[in-house]
Design a protein around this motif. Structure first.
Motif, PDB file in Angstrom:
ATOM      1  N   VAL A  37     -20.315   3.714 -39.657  1.00 41.08           N
ATOM      2  CA  VAL A  37     -19.396   3.169 -40.669  1.00 41.08           C
ATOM      3  C   VAL A  37     -18.288   4.165 -41.059  1.00 41.08           C
ATOM      4  N   TYR A  38     -18.387   5.495 -40.529  1.00 44.72           N
ATOM      5  CA  TYR A  38     -17.600   6.448 -40.983  1.00 44.72           C
ATOM      6  C   TYR A  38     -16.128   6.170 -40.696  1.00 44.72           C
ATOM      7  N   GLU A  39     -15.150   6.669 -41.706  1.00 42.06           N
ATOM      8  CA  GLU A  39     -13.755   6.619 -41.610  1.00 42.06           C
ATOM      9  C   GLU A  39     -13.480   7.818 -41.454  1.00 42.06           C
ATOM     10  N   PRO A  40     -12.252   8.426 -41.024  1.00 34.52           N
ATOM     11  CA  PRO A  40     -11.843   9.636 -40.924  1.00 34.52           C
ATOM     12  C   PRO A  40     -11.570  10.437 -42.457  1.00 34.52           C
ATOM     13  N   SER A  41     -11.202   9.524 -43.326  1.00 27.65           N
ATOM     14  CA  SER A  41     -10.954  10.107 -44.613  1.00 27.65           C
ATOM     15  C   SER A  41     -12.127  10.160 -45.626  1.00 27.65           C
ATOM     16  N   ASP A  42     -13.240   9.855 -45.160  1.00 24.88           N
ATOM     17  CA  ASP A  42     -14.529   9.532 -45.891  1.00 24.88           C
ATOM     18  C   ASP A  42     -15.147  10.897 -46.355  1.00 24.88           C
TER      19      ASP A  42
END
Length: 120
Positions: A37-42
């Motif tokens: 579920v990771y997004e680069p801004s997380d």
């Protein structure tokens, strides 16, 4: 097996290899879900002694992720922490976090002392 140690209690026979394998498996499962579920801004936050390996497992797949770890329990003195057979693995997992949080300065000091005595 970690609860007694993280509450400054040495309990004979608390550690078992099967419990350690289960602990590693749970941390891997959490890491797999984070990677999914990771997004680069997380910013990834792990909470408490249940997920001490999560920073290591997560960073194996997400090299640039920012991972924080906060302990809601006391961090034991180095004399007590060294009774854990897998202490180096736990310390390495914690050291892979970008940010570590402790409730009290004393717990942070215990962690740093453990790192110095165990890891050199």
């Amino acid at each position: 097996f970690l609860w007694p140690v993280f509450h400054n209690v040495i309990k004979a026979g608390a550690y078992s290899h099967s419990a350690w394998r289960a602990y590693c498996t749970v941390n891997r499962q959490f890491a797999d879900k984070v990677v999914e579920v990771y997004e680069p801004s997380d910013l990834i936050w792990a909470h408490d002694y249940h997920l001490l390996l999560l920073p290591s497992y997560t960073l194996r797949h997400l090299r640039t992720a920012c991972v924080g770890l906060f302990l809601h329990t006391p961090f034991p003195s180095s004399e007590i922490f060294r009774t854990i057979p897998v202490r180096d693995e736990l310390l390495r997992g914690m050291l892979n976090a970008d940010v570590l949080g402790f409730h009290l300065f004393e717990y942070g000091r215990h962690f740093l002392t453990c790192c110095k005595r165990q890891m050199g």
